[in-house]
Scaffold this motif. Structure first.
Motif, PDB file in Angstrom:
ATOM      1  N   LEU A   1       0.822  -1.209   0.000  1.00 51.34           N
ATOM      2  CA  LEU A   1       0.000   0.000   0.000  1.00 51.34           C
ATOM      3  C   LEU A   1       0.859   1.263   0.000  1.00 51.34           C
ATOM      4  O   LEU A   1       0.577   2.222  -0.728  1.00 51.34           O
ATOM      5  CB  LEU A   1      -0.917   0.008   1.222  1.00 51.34           C
ATOM      6  CG  LEU A   1      -2.226  -0.786   1.121  1.00 51.34           C
ATOM      7  CD1 LEU A   1      -2.926  -0.821   2.468  1.00 51.34           C
ATOM      8  CD2 LEU A   1      -3.143  -0.217   0.055  1.00 51.34           C
ATOM      9  N   SER A   2       1.916   1.267   0.809  1.00 52.82           N
ATOM     10  CA  SER A   2       2.752   2.461   0.891  1.00 52.82           C
ATOM     11  C   SER A   2       3.572   2.656  -0.381  1.00 52.82           C
ATOM     12  O   SER A   2       3.812   3.795  -0.795  1.00 52.82           O
ATOM     13  CB  SER A   2       3.668   2.393   2.122  1.00 52.82           C
ATOM     14  OG  SER A   2       4.446   1.214   2.106  1.00 52.82           O
TER      15      SER A   2
ATOM     16  N   TYR B   1      -5.791  -2.238  -1.827  1.00 53.36           N
ATOM     17  CA  TYR B   1      -6.568  -2.226  -0.585  1.00 53.36           C
ATOM     18  C   TYR B   1      -7.624  -3.329  -0.602  1.00 53.36           C
ATOM     19  O   TYR B   1      -7.790  -4.063   0.381  1.00 53.36           O
ATOM     20  CB  TYR B   1      -7.232  -0.863  -0.402  1.00 53.36           C
ATOM     21  CG  TYR B   1      -8.196  -0.807   0.777  1.00 53.36           C
ATOM     22  CD1 TYR B   1      -7.702  -0.818   2.078  1.00 53.36           C
ATOM     23  CD2 TYR B   1      -9.562  -0.766   0.589  1.00 53.36           C
ATOM     24  CE1 TYR B   1      -8.563  -0.781   3.163  1.00 53.36           C
ATOM     25  CE2 TYR B   1     -10.441  -0.726   1.671  1.00 53.36           C
ATOM     26  CZ  TYR B   1      -9.935  -0.737   2.944  1.00 53.36           C
ATOM     27  OH  TYR B   1     -10.789  -0.710   4.020  1.00 53.36           O
TER      28      TYR B   1
ATOM     29  N   THR C   1      -4.280   6.230  -8.422  1.00 50.09           N
ATOM     30  CA  THR C   1      -5.371   6.163  -7.440  1.00 50.09           C
ATOM     31  C   THR C   1      -6.066   4.820  -7.496  1.00 50.09           C
ATOM     32  O   THR C   1      -6.352   4.194  -6.459  1.00 50.09           O
ATOM     33  CB  THR C   1      -6.390   7.288  -7.700  1.00 50.09           C
ATOM     34  OG1 THR C   1      -5.706   8.556  -7.698  1.00 50.09           O
ATOM     35  CG2 THR C   1      -7.478   7.295  -6.641  1.00 50.09           C
TER      36      THR C   1
ATOM     37  N   ASN D   1       2.501   1.837  -3.376  1.00 48.01           N
ATOM     38  CA  ASN D   1       1.520   2.401  -4.304  1.00 48.01           C
ATOM     39  C   ASN D   1       1.213   3.861  -3.988  1.00 48.01           C
ATOM     40  O   ASN D   1       0.987   4.677  -4.894  1.00 48.01           O
ATOM     41  CB  ASN D   1       0.231   1.580  -4.267  1.00 48.01           C
ATOM     42  CG  ASN D   1       0.412   0.201  -4.868  1.00 48.01           C
ATOM     43  OD1 ASN D   1       1.361  -0.041  -5.616  1.00 48.01           O
ATOM     44  ND2 ASN D   1      -0.473  -0.722  -4.547  1.00 48.01           N
ATOM     45  N   LEU D   2       1.205   4.192  -2.686  1.00 44.82           N
ATOM     46  CA  LEU D   2       1.003   5.584  -2.289  1.00 44.82           C
ATOM     47  C   LEU D   2       2.131   6.460  -2.814  1.00 44.82           C
ATOM     48  O   LEU D   2       1.905   7.576  -3.306  1.00 44.82           O
ATOM     49  CB  LEU D   2       0.910   5.678  -0.767  1.00 44.82           C
ATOM     50  CG  LEU D   2       0.780   7.100  -0.178  1.00 44.82           C
ATOM     51  CD1 LEU D   2      -0.510   7.758  -0.669  1.00 44.82           C
ATOM     52  CD2 LEU D   2       0.826   7.060   1.346  1.00 44.82           C
TER      53      LEU D   2
ATOM     54  N   SER E   1      -3.772  -5.177  -9.326  1.00 40.70           N
ATOM     55  CA  SER E   1      -3.428  -4.858  -7.933  1.00 40.70           C
ATOM     56  C   SER E   1      -4.176  -5.747  -6.953  1.00 40.70           C
ATOM     57  O   SER E   1      -3.725  -5.945  -5.821  1.00 40.70           O
ATOM     58  CB  SER E   1      -3.739  -3.382  -7.648  1.00 40.70           C
ATOM     59  OG  SER E   1      -2.975  -2.546  -8.480  1.00 40.70           O
TER      60      SER E   1
ATOM     61  N   MET F   1      -4.081   2.087  -5.885  1.00 42.73           N
ATOM     62  CA  MET F   1      -4.213   2.123  -4.430  1.00 42.73           C
ATOM     63  C   MET F   1      -5.463   1.369  -3.978  1.00 42.73           C
ATOM     64  O   MET F   1      -5.431   0.547  -3.061  1.00 42.73           O
ATOM     65  CB  MET F   1      -4.287   3.575  -3.944  1.00 42.73           C
ATOM     66  CG  MET F   1      -2.955   4.284  -3.858  1.00 42.73           C
ATOM     67  SD  MET F   1      -1.998   3.734  -2.421  1.00 42.73           S
ATOM     68  CE  MET F   1      -3.065   4.293  -1.096  1.00 42.73           C
TER      69      MET F   1
END
Length: 463
Positions: free
Chosen positions: A149-150, A313, A306, A152-153, A374, A309
């Protein structure tokens, strides 16, 4: 008596560590907004616009660094500690952005991507290891999922920064992340497990107290804490007693379980890279500039970041409900279909047909592809790999598979632009679509479902 905020320091350590993975995301996403600038007549490099060949080396140098970082960090984590190894990752990150600041030709940028990739190789080995060794069972999975996640952030933030800030400003801004990591992580102890292995029982207990929210010297601790401390010491003693019989030999790699697991692992690494999604994420703006999307290339990249992300998730939410195999199959089929439609659009456009009314299609197709990728293909191979590899050879086998992954990534990124020139966009997308279809069939036919199964049950299925 249980500490009121027992998980607070676990969250803190995870947050600090993921400053590194966010910065690695910056490195991954940097090529997308800035390659078009570097290849134009307005390039900031004194040597002039970069060539296609130079661009391919800039893109793929990250994978060479990642391979070396994987090998170094696996060795260093056991000898120097998880904490020092994590700090190692911040140094090449600072160097890589310094390279961008001083760069006047393409070789500086190749070095920049190499150092950034080296830090990524370290991150993907030491961060999961550190989190697994400090976390309580009830939150271990959630904390471990923050790595992807981080990353991808970081990619998304770089897309946004690249759209709104000048080229020369970006490295000064993102260099703050590894510096902030070093400043904050200095107060985080190494893992209790590593300290116990170094025969430092006192520091191991202090570290466990820190990560469970107890102040040093506190006499009142919960029974759970006492049991965990005893278990930690017993695990270390058992490890010392069995170290001779647990020496890995060649015979451990030729059992039916090991051979099948390694074959599946290598094929999943190939699927992860040759579906084309990671390569295209490094060149997102270029892909959309070539496709004729109705949105600007950089805005399209922000939309894709976006969506990525959200996809990662949803993967963390669904993996224990839908299962690994089903998600991987749906993900692979979605990638193959989306890329095939994208390829058809690009082909029709290349032969001179009017596709103005369908200019929304590239963004829609790529959005769907990245979302489903993803959810499965970009994230779950690492989960499956950790579950199917025999425990005795897991450390070495995972390192081997991650090394092969970086080699595949190098090939995919290095020759991505070459494929564009030789096959055109439509041919390149169709090739990736075909690889995704082959990977989907492999998962459906040969990869076992591991959801809810113990390691013993998985070993029976794999044998």
């Amino acid at each position: 008596m249980k500490s009121v905020s027992s998980a607070q320091n676990q969250y803190l350590a995870t947050f600090c560590l993921n400053l590194l993975s966010v910065n690695y995301g910056f490195v991954c996403g940097w090529t997308s907004p800035f390659f078009p600038i570097l290849q134009s007549q307005d390039t900031p490099l004194a040597s002039g616009p970069i060539t296609t060949e130079e661009g391919s080396w800039i893109g793929s140098a990250m994978c060479v660094g990642g391979l070396l970082g994987t090998l170094v960090s696996g060795w260093m984590a056991d000898r120097c500690g998880r904490k020092i190894t994590a700090c190692l990752a911040s140094i090449p990150q600072i160097i890589c952005w310094t390279m961008v600041i001083v760069a006047d030709n393409a070789y500086y940028l190749m070095a920049m991507r190499f150092f950034g990739g080296f830090s990524g190789g370290v991150c993907f080995i030491v961060i999961p290891m550190f989190i697994a060794e400090i976390s309580e069972d009830s939150i271990r999975g959630m904390l471990a999922s923050t790595l992807v996640l981080s990353c991808n952030l970081g990619i998304l933030i770089m897309y946004i920064l690249g759209n709104y800030l000048p080229y020369a400003t970006i490295p000064w801004v993102v260099m703050l992340f590894p510096i902030a990591f070093l400043a904050s992580f200095a107060f985080i102890p190494d893992t209790p497990f590593y300290l116990m292995r170094k025969n430092d029982y006192v520091q191991s207990e202090k570290a466990l107290r820190f990560f469970r929210g107890y102040q040093t010297g506190t006499q009142q601790v919960s029974n759970e804490f006492k049991l965990e401390l005893v278990k930690l010491k017993d695990t270390f003693n058992d490890e010392k007693q069995t170290i001779k019989q647990d020496v890995v030999t060649w015979d451990d790699f030729v059992t039916p379980h090991a051979r099948k697991a390694l074959l599946i692992g290598i094929c999943l690494m190939a699927f992860n890279q040759f579906c084309g999604c990671f390569a295209m994420l490094n060149y997102t703006a270029t892909v959309f500039a070539e496709s004729g999307s109705s949105l600007s290339a950089n805005m399209s990249a922000i939309v894709i970041g976006t969506i990525q992300m959200f996809g990662s998730y949803f993967s963390t939410i669904l993996v224990e409900r839908a299962g690994r195999k089903l998600l991987m199959t749906i993900s692979g089929a979605g990638i193959a279909t989306g890329l095939a439609i994208f390829a058809a659009f690009s082909y029709v456009k290349s032969i001179g047909q009017d596709v103005t009314s369908y200019n929304w299609l590239p963004l829609a197709c790529f959005s769907i592809v990245i979302f489903v990728a993803s959810m499965g293909v970009l994230t779950l191979p690492f989960v499956i790999l950790a579950e199917i590899i025999p425990q005795k050879i897991k450390g070495l086998s995972v390192t081997v598979c991650m090394t092969i992954l970086w080699i595949f990534a190098f090939l995919a990124i290095k020759y991505f632009s070459t494929l564009f020139e030789v096959l055109g966009m439509h041919g390149t997308l169709l090739l990736f679509s075909s690889c995704s279809l082959a990977g989907t069939l492999f998962v459906a036919l040969y990869v076992p479902e591991t959801k809810g199964k113990s390691f013993e049950a998985i070993a029976k299925v794999m044998s």
